[in-house]
Design a protein around this motif. Structure first.
Motif, short mmCIF file in Angstrom:
data_model
loop_
_atom_site.label_atom_id
_atom_site.label_comp_id
_atom_site.label_asym_id
_atom_site.label_seq_id
_atom_site.Cartn_x
_atom_site.Cartn_y
_atom_site.Cartn_z
N GLN A 1 0.84 -1.20 0.00
CA GLN A 1 0.00 0.00 0.00
C GLN A 1 0.88 1.25 0.00
OE1 GLN A 1 -2.65 0.24 3.34
NE2 GLN A 1 -3.77 1.97 2.52
N GLU A 2 1.89 1.26 0.84
CA GLU A 2 2.80 2.41 0.89
C GLU A 2 3.58 2.54 -0.41
OE1 GLU A 2 5.23 2.16 4.36
OE2 GLU A 2 3.54 2.20 5.72
N LEU A 3 3.97 1.41 -1.00
CA LEU A 3 4.69 1.43 -2.26
C LEU A 3 3.82 2.02 -3.37
CD1 LEU A 3 7.43 0.46 -3.39
CD2 LEU A 3 6.30 -1.68 -3.99
N ARG A 4 2.55 1.64 -3.37
CA ARG A 4 1.61 2.15 -4.38
C ARG A 4 1.43 3.66 -4.20
NH1 ARG A 4 -1.88 -1.61 -3.73
NH2 ARG A 4 -3.19 -0.56 -2.24
N ILE A 5 1.29 4.11 -2.96
CA ILE A 5 1.13 5.55 -2.69
C ILE A 5 2.37 6.31 -3.15
CG2 ILE A 5 0.99 7.26 -0.83
CD1 ILE A 5 -0.81 5.21 0.66
N ALA A 6 3.55 5.76 -2.84
CA ALA A 6 4.80 6.41 -3.25
C ALA A 6 4.89 6.48 -4.77
CB ALA A 6 5.99 5.66 -2.68
N ALA A 7 4.47 5.43 -5.45
CA ALA A 7 4.51 5.42 -6.91
C ALA A 7 3.54 6.46 -7.48
CB ALA A 7 4.15 4.03 -7.44
N GLU A 8 2.37 6.58 -6.89
CA GLU A 8 1.40 7.59 -7.35
C GLU A 8 1.95 9.00 -7.14
OE1 GLU A 8 -2.10 6.58 -5.14
OE2 GLU A 8 -2.60 4.89 -6.43
N GLU A 9 2.58 9.23 -6.00
CA GLU A 9 3.16 10.54 -5.73
C GLU A 9 4.29 10.85 -6.71
OE1 GLU A 9 4.33 10.47 -1.63
OE2 GLU A 9 2.29 10.75 -0.90
N ALA A 10 5.12 9.85 -7.00
CA ALA A 10 6.22 10.05 -7.94
C ALA A 10 5.66 10.35 -9.33
CB ALA A 10 7.10 8.81 -7.98
#
Length: 51
Positions: free
Chosen positions: A29-38
């Motif tokens: 979930q955190e990885l997905r959020i970080a990818a969306e932010e990037a």
């Protein structure tokens, strides 16, 4: 007595496995959020270049 000990070990293992699954879900979930932010940052940078 031995059966009780086996049940306790089994419960501890189930709890540990459940915890690992939860940790994996949180990680992804955190990885997905970080990818969306990037991706948003990348889009913003592209829009800034276009100006």
């Amino acid at each position: 007595m031995e059966q009780h000990k086996n049940n306790k070990n089994s419960n501890e293992q189930n709890t540990q496995e459940h915890s690992m699954v939860c940790n994996d879900q949180l990680f992804f979930q955190e990885l997905r959020i970080a990818a969306e932010e990037a991706e948003r940052d990348h889009i913003d940078a592209d829009q800034d270049k276009a100006k």
